[in-house]
Scaffold this active site. Structure first.
Site, PDB file in Angstrom:
ATOM      1  N   GLU A  23       2.704  -9.514  11.651  1.00 60.45           N
ATOM      2  CA  GLU A  23       2.332  -8.995  10.331  1.00 60.45           C
ATOM      3  C   GLU A  23       3.590  -8.628   9.521  1.00 60.45           C
ATOM      4  O   GLU A  23       3.734  -8.957   8.353  1.00 60.45           O
ATOM      5  CB  GLU A  23       1.428  -7.773  10.515  1.00 60.45           C
ATOM      6  CG  GLU A  23       0.836  -7.205   9.251  1.00 60.45           C
ATOM      7  CD  GLU A  23      -0.124  -6.048   9.549  1.00 60.45           C
ATOM      8  OE1 GLU A  23      -0.256  -5.656  10.727  1.00 60.45           O
ATOM      9  OE2 GLU A  23      -0.736  -5.533   8.593  1.00 60.45           O
ATOM     10  N   ASP A  59       0.775  -1.248   0.000  1.00 60.55           N
ATOM     11  CA  ASP A  59       0.000   0.000   0.000  1.00 60.55           C
ATOM     12  C   ASP A  59       0.803   1.295   0.000  1.00 60.55           C
ATOM     13  O   ASP A  59       0.613   2.155  -0.831  1.00 60.55           O
ATOM     14  CB  ASP A  59      -0.894   0.074   1.246  1.00 60.55           C
ATOM     15  CG  ASP A  59      -1.828  -1.106   1.374  1.00 60.55           C
ATOM     16  OD1 ASP A  59      -1.711  -2.054   0.584  1.00 60.55           O
ATOM     17  OD2 ASP A  59      -2.672  -1.068   2.271  1.00 60.55           O
TER      18      ASP A  59
HETATM   19  C1  9WN Z   1      -6.003  -2.786   1.970  1.00 58.77           C
HETATM   20  C2  9WN Z   1      -4.730  -7.707   4.213  1.00 58.77           C
HETATM   21  C3  9WN Z   1      -4.180  -6.564   3.395  1.00 58.77           C
HETATM   22  C4  9WN Z   1      -2.998  -7.009   2.513  1.00 58.77           C
HETATM   23  C5  9WN Z   1      -2.231  -5.855   1.927  1.00 58.77           C
HETATM   24  C6  9WN Z   1      -1.882  -4.887   3.052  1.00 58.77           C
HETATM   25  C7  9WN Z   1      -3.143  -4.411   3.765  1.00 58.77           C
HETATM   26  C8  9WN Z   1      -5.288  -3.303   3.232  1.00 58.77           C
HETATM   27  C9  9WN Z   1      -5.265  -2.186   4.260  1.00 58.77           C
HETATM   28  O1  9WN Z   1      -3.799  -5.544   4.317  1.00 58.77           O
HETATM   29  O2  9WN Z   1      -3.981  -3.752   2.833  1.00 58.77           O
HETATM   30  O3  9WN Z   1      -6.184  -3.827   1.066  1.00 58.77           O
HETATM   31  O4  9WN Z   1      -6.274  -1.984   4.906  1.00 58.77           O
HETATM   32  O5  9WN Z   1      -4.237  -1.529   4.386  1.00 58.77           O
HETATM   33  O6  9WN Z   1      -1.152  -3.803   2.569  1.00 58.77           O
HETATM   34  O7  9WN Z   1      -1.079  -6.328   1.281  1.00 58.77           O
HETATM   35  O8  9WN Z   1      -3.462  -7.833   1.486  1.00 58.77           O
HETATM   36  O9  9WN Z   1      -3.686  -8.354   4.897  1.00 58.77           O
END
Ligand code: 9WN
Length: 432
Positions: A405, A179
């Site tokens: 994480e 992100d």
């Molecule tokens: C938006 C779920 C996801 C991962 C992504 C990570 C984070 C989400 C967020 O969490 O993204 O999709 O709310 O920030 O960056 O890689 O798939 O673990």
């Protein structure tokens, strides 16, 4: 069931299976309890790789849950909402995407309207390979999944090849999986939203909040207001980037799709040709000869975004990457910029970049999923010692800090959420 392990590995194995079992909702595995209550695209794909090692049926269910949420145009969404859990407060929930109002969205579930790195076919083939003697259930699953996976790839080739040269573009930082990667700073800053027009919920986590998050939400609303229209995406949408991680994963999955086609009696040739085109475009458009690595291409400026991140190395997954290019990537990975003071592979950002931040999510910390992709890439290129570094480093992180994480690349301390599904799942895949 499980591989032959020593005592320490066996306790890690048991602990990882407990995490995955606890995060199973009865429908899918959530990325992390509390934090992300729904099903996420590339998380579930990684989870399936771990489940394949001890619960193959559930591994198939995990991928099936994503494919059942596929849109009519072939797009596989990055979030599949669990109707029973929407009140748990994850923002943005279904109210942002409004998928139920879209004619092409599935009727049975609500979903996001973006996608994520398309590792699905790659994983489906791996599940088949892990199934005992290629079992009948596994072949039936591939028969069911193949047309859906092929449609996913057609969508990427049709709607997302905005550059017209064979690569898929992402239209949102969330689609990259990384992100707040420093690579998105410039294209994101160029996307100018109007003043905040939604009520911010407190974001109880380490994700980017404030102005970046406003831009993330605005990029979705502007795409949504076009009716998630392909023409709007091509002509107007402000964020459009060809990313090396996304495209390298797409390429690896295209090779897998050719193999799946063979298993199910379909024609593998179109997939092989697609893989060839993807390889050519990846090298022609994203290889930066001066910087000796891959960089994303911003389609709105026509320029490469020259910040080296973990994504710069994921094209190691390409079986036809030339030996000199692979060697240059390996040299950079082992240089002071990525190995340097970092005690643990592999920081998500160049340690010497001004944007590097050891604590900030995708701007420096090390993650099990990017380590796993690079481990698989190093094996693909026959770089045994790099693969060992990534393997040992990832195991060391988990032994020291648990299934976190993400991790500090200098001292290995755990950051973000606990009991993270992909960290547990990928550990199982590494140990198997
Ligand atoms: C938006 C779920 C996801 C991962 C992504 C990570 C984070 C989400 C967020 O969490 O993204 O999709 O709310 O920030 O960056 O890689 O798939 O673990």
């Amino acid at each position: 069931m499980g591989p032959r392990l020593n005592g320490d590995e066996s306790s890690l194995w048991q602990a990882a299976t407990r995490v995955l079992d606890a995060n199973w909702t009865g429908i899918a595995t959530t990325p992390s309890p509390g934090l992300y209550p729904h099903q996420w695209g590339w998380d579930s794909v990684f989870v399936s790789l771990g489940l394949a090692r001890y619960r193959p049926e559930r591994a198939r269910q995990e991928i099936a849950g994503l494919l059942r949420a596929q849109w009519a145009d072939g797009m596989v969404p990055h979030i599949v909402f669990n109707a029973g859990l929407v009140r748990q407060g994850y923002f943005p929930g279904p109210e942002l995407w409004l998928s139920s109002r879209q004619p092409g969205a599935p009727r049975s579930v609500e979903t996001s309207a973006l996608t994520q790195p398309p590792l699905h076919a790659f994983a489906a083939l791996r599940l088949h390979a892990a199934a005992s003697s290629g079992g009948a259930c596994s072949r039936d699953f591939l028969r069911w999944a193949y047309p859906k996976l092929a449609a996913q790839h057609e969508y990427l080739a049709d709607v997302r090849d905005v550059g017209g040269e064979g690569l898929a573009s992402i239209c949102h930082p969330w689609e990259s999986g990384m992100d707040n990667s420093p690579a998105w700073d410039r294209p994101l800053a160029a996307a100018q939203p109007p003043p905040t027009s939604y009520a911010r919920l407190p974001v109880p986590r380490s994700i980017p909040a404030g102005v970046d998050h406003d831009r993330y939400v605005w990029l979705v609303t502007t795409f949504r207001d076009s009716g998630y229209d392909a023409g709007y995406l091509r002509d107007e949408h402000p964020f459009l980037v060809e990313d090396p991680l996304f495209n390298a994963v797409y390429l690896a999955s295209t090779h897998a799709l050719a193999e799946i086609a063979e298993v199910v009696g379909a024609d593998p040739v179109p997939h092989r040709e697609a893989a060839e085109r993807l390889h050519d475009a990846l090298v022609r458009r994203l290889w930066d000869d001066e910087q000796r690595c891959f960089h994303p291409l911003d389609l709105r400026t026509g320029k490469l975004i020259r910040v080296a991140t973990a994504a710069s190395f994921v094209p190691l997954l390409d079986p036809y990457l030339s030996a000199p290019m692979a060697r240059r990537l390996a040299d950079l990975m082992l240089s002071a910029r990525f190995a340097g003071a970092a005690g643990y592979p592999m920081p998500t950002c160049d340690l010497q970049a001004s944007a590097f931040d050891r604590a900030a999510y995708w701007r420096g910390p090390t993650w099990a999923c990017t380590n796993w992709l690079l481990w698989a890439g190093a094996l693909q290129q026959g770089f045994g010692s790099i693969a060992d570094l990534l393997y040992d480093g990832t195991l060391r992180l988990v032994r020291q800090s648990g299934f976190r994480e993400f991790f500090d690349p200098f001292d290995g301390s755990g950051r973000g959420s606990h009991d993270y599904s992909w960290t547990a799942a990928l550990l199982l895949d590494l140990l198997a």
